[in-house]
Design a protein around this motif. Structure first.
Motif, mmCIF file in Angstrom:
data_model
loop_
_atom_site.group_PDB
_atom_site.id
_atom_site.type_symbol
_atom_site.label_atom_id
_atom_site.label_comp_id
_atom_site.label_asym_id
_atom_site.label_seq_id
_atom_site.Cartn_x
_atom_site.Cartn_y
_atom_site.Cartn_z
ATOM 1 N N GLY A 39 -3.270 -8.184 -5.923
ATOM 2 C CA GLY A 39 -2.378 -7.397 -6.768
ATOM 3 C C GLY A 39 -1.124 -7.032 -5.998
ATOM 4 O O GLY A 39 -1.052 -7.175 -4.773
ATOM 5 N N ARG A 40 -0.143 -6.573 -6.720
ATOM 6 C CA ARG A 40 1.150 -6.239 -6.111
ATOM 7 C C ARG A 40 1.106 -4.918 -5.358
ATOM 8 O O ARG A 40 1.675 -4.800 -4.273
ATOM 9 N N PHE A 41 0.465 -3.894 -5.951
ATOM 10 C CA PHE A 41 0.419 -2.559 -5.355
ATOM 11 C C PHE A 41 -1.011 -2.063 -5.257
ATOM 12 O O PHE A 41 -1.869 -2.438 -6.060
ATOM 13 N N LEU A 42 -1.226 -1.171 -4.295
ATOM 14 C CA LEU A 42 -2.466 -0.404 -4.199
ATOM 15 C C LEU A 42 -2.062 1.034 -3.905
ATOM 16 O O LEU A 42 -1.414 1.315 -2.890
ATOM 17 N N PHE A 43 -2.419 1.930 -4.824
ATOM 18 C CA PHE A 43 -2.076 3.341 -4.692
ATOM 19 C C PHE A 43 -3.284 4.091 -4.137
ATOM 20 O O PHE A 43 -4.362 4.082 -4.739
ATOM 21 N N ARG A 68 1.226 2.567 -14.729
ATOM 22 C CA ARG A 68 2.590 2.064 -14.900
ATOM 23 C C ARG A 68 2.770 0.658 -14.329
ATOM 24 O O ARG A 68 3.456 -0.177 -14.911
ATOM 25 N N TYR A 69 2.145 0.391 -13.180
ATOM 26 C CA TYR A 69 2.339 -0.894 -12.502
ATOM 27 C C TYR A 69 1.187 -1.866 -12.700
ATOM 28 O O TYR A 69 1.196 -2.942 -12.099
ATOM 29 N N GLY A 70 0.225 -1.508 -13.532
ATOM 30 C CA GLY A 70 -0.920 -2.384 -13.747
ATOM 31 C C GLY A 70 -1.639 -2.691 -12.444
ATOM 32 O O GLY A 70 -2.031 -3.824 -12.192
ATOM 33 N N ALA A 71 -1.792 -1.661 -11.626
ATOM 34 C CA ALA A 71 -2.332 -1.825 -10.276
ATOM 35 C C ALA A 71 -3.604 -1.013 -10.098
ATOM 36 O O ALA A 71 -3.963 -0.189 -10.935
ATOM 37 N N ALA A 72 -4.253 -1.236 -8.977
ATOM 38 C CA ALA A 72 -5.449 -0.468 -8.628
ATOM 39 C C ALA A 72 -5.048 0.816 -7.902
ATOM 40 O O ALA A 72 -3.977 0.899 -7.293
ATOM 41 N N GLY A 82 -0.949 17.368 -6.977
ATOM 42 C CA GLY A 82 -0.682 16.312 -7.947
ATOM 43 C C GLY A 82 -0.941 14.893 -7.460
ATOM 44 O O GLY A 82 -0.505 13.935 -8.103
ATOM 45 N N LYS A 83 -1.650 14.748 -6.347
ATOM 46 C CA LYS A 83 -1.913 13.408 -5.794
ATOM 47 C C LYS A 83 -2.648 12.511 -6.773
ATOM 48 O O LYS A 83 -2.240 11.373 -7.018
ATOM 49 N N THR A 84 -3.755 12.985 -7.304
ATOM 50 C CA THR A 84 -4.588 12.162 -8.184
ATOM 51 C C THR A 84 -3.847 11.812 -9.469
ATOM 52 O O THR A 84 -3.866 10.661 -9.912
ATOM 53 N N THR A 85 -3.190 12.787 -10.053
ATOM 54 C CA THR A 85 -2.429 12.544 -11.277
ATOM 55 C C THR A 85 -1.356 11.488 -11.029
ATOM 56 O O THR A 85 -1.171 10.567 -11.837
ATOM 57 N N LEU A 86 -0.667 11.589 -9.905
ATOM 58 C CA LEU A 86 0.376 10.620 -9.573
ATOM 59 C C LEU A 86 -0.223 9.236 -9.320
ATOM 60 O O LEU A 86 0.296 8.235 -9.826
ATOM 61 N N ALA A 87 -1.308 9.171 -8.562
ATOM 62 C CA ALA A 87 -1.934 7.869 -8.273
ATOM 63 C C ALA A 87 -2.372 7.174 -9.555
ATOM 64 O O ALA A 87 -2.124 5.975 -9.741
ATOM 65 N N ARG A 118 0.827 -1.215 0.000
ATOM 66 C CA ARG A 118 0.000 0.000 0.000
ATOM 67 C C ARG A 118 0.859 1.261 0.000
ATOM 68 O O ARG A 118 1.721 1.433 0.862
ATOM 69 N N VAL A 119 0.558 2.131 -0.954
ATOM 70 C CA VAL A 119 1.276 3.388 -1.085
ATOM 71 C C VAL A 119 0.290 4.519 -0.821
ATOM 72 O O VAL A 119 -0.673 4.710 -1.571
ATOM 73 N N ALA A 120 0.514 5.253 0.277
ATOM 74 C CA ALA A 120 -0.309 6.414 0.611
ATOM 75 C C ALA A 120 0.248 7.625 -0.126
ATOM 76 O O ALA A 120 1.454 7.878 -0.095
ATOM 77 N N ILE A 121 -0.642 8.357 -0.795
ATOM 78 C CA ILE A 121 -0.235 9.554 -1.523
ATOM 79 C C ILE A 121 -0.979 10.734 -0.888
ATOM 80 O O ILE A 121 -2.196 10.836 -0.994
ATOM 81 N N LEU A 122 -0.220 11.583 -0.208
ATOM 82 C CA LEU A 122 -0.783 12.684 0.556
ATOM 83 C C LEU A 122 -0.311 14.018 0.007
ATOM 84 O O LEU A 122 0.690 14.086 -0.698
ATOM 85 N N GLY A 123 -1.024 15.068 0.376
ATOM 86 C CA GLY A 123 -0.643 16.423 -0.013
ATOM 87 C C GLY A 123 -1.844 17.328 -0.059
ATOM 88 O O GLY A 123 -2.992 16.877 -0.012
ATOM 89 N N ALA A 124 -1.572 18.601 -0.129
ATOM 90 C CA ALA A 124 -2.626 19.616 -0.218
ATOM 91 C C ALA A 124 -3.319 19.543 -1.576
ATOM 92 O O ALA A 124 -2.867 18.833 -2.480
ATOM 93 N N ALA A 125 -4.407 20.274 -1.710
ATOM 94 C CA ALA A 125 -5.114 20.347 -2.991
ATOM 95 C C ALA A 125 -4.168 20.876 -4.066
ATOM 96 O O ALA A 125 -3.307 21.708 -3.791
#
Length: 171
Positions: free
Chosen positions: A72-76, A27-31, A16-21, A6-13
């Protein structure tokens, strides 16, 4: 290592959180778990109040758990209950006990904090004033330190961010 990782993606509005997720999931064929707050605001046609915070965070967790159950391997994760707690501190003066318990109970394998370096873009009802991003970022960093949560600061354009995360994930 438990799966999915599990990869937590945090930050203010507008950090770029959503774009990165989305890009990481591709890229990783993940959810990836979209931020429920956006949907909440769209459905209600209003911004949340203090009494909505636990519902928002617990719905985010339920959606994360549902996707994690698929394997799956990753969850973003495009946000976590900790971000809801950060916004509660800023907008409502604190974190209620239920939300605090939920935020404290969540564990992620890696926590990424997106630097608020992009131009602020209003996002319908789900928005904050442009000058709030720095304040939210500061509260977030303080909360991560207070909780002893290690994190990696992610910055630059999307390709640079993908490279930074790729190094963390062993690429």
């Amino acid at each position: 290592m438990r799966l999915p990782f599990r990869v937590a993606i945090l930050g203010a509005a507008s950090s770029g959180k959503t774009t990165l997720a989305q890009a990481l999931a591709l890229r990783y064929g993940a959810a990836w778990v979209p931020e429920y707050l956006r949907e909440f605001c769209d459905l209600r046609q209003d911004v949340p109040v203090a009494s909505d915070q636990f519902h928002i965070a617990s719905t985010q967790v339920a959606r994360e758990e549902a996707l994690a159950a698929l394997g799956g391997r990753f969850l973003f994760c495009d946000t976590t209950p900790l971000m809801t707690a950060v916004y509660s501190i800023h907008y409502f003066g604190g974190i209620d006990a239920q939300l605090e318990g939920l935020a404290a109970s969540r564990r992620y394998d890696i926590t990424l904090v997106c630097k608020p370096e992009f131009a602020w873009v209003p996002d319908g009802l789900h928005h904050e004033e442009e000058d709030v991003s720095g304040i939210i970022d500061s509260i977030l960093l303080n909360e991560l330190a207070r909780r002893g949560v290690p994190y990696t600061r992610i910055s630059g354009g999307l390709e640079e961010r993908l490279l930074q995360v790729g190094h963390l994930l062993g690429d």
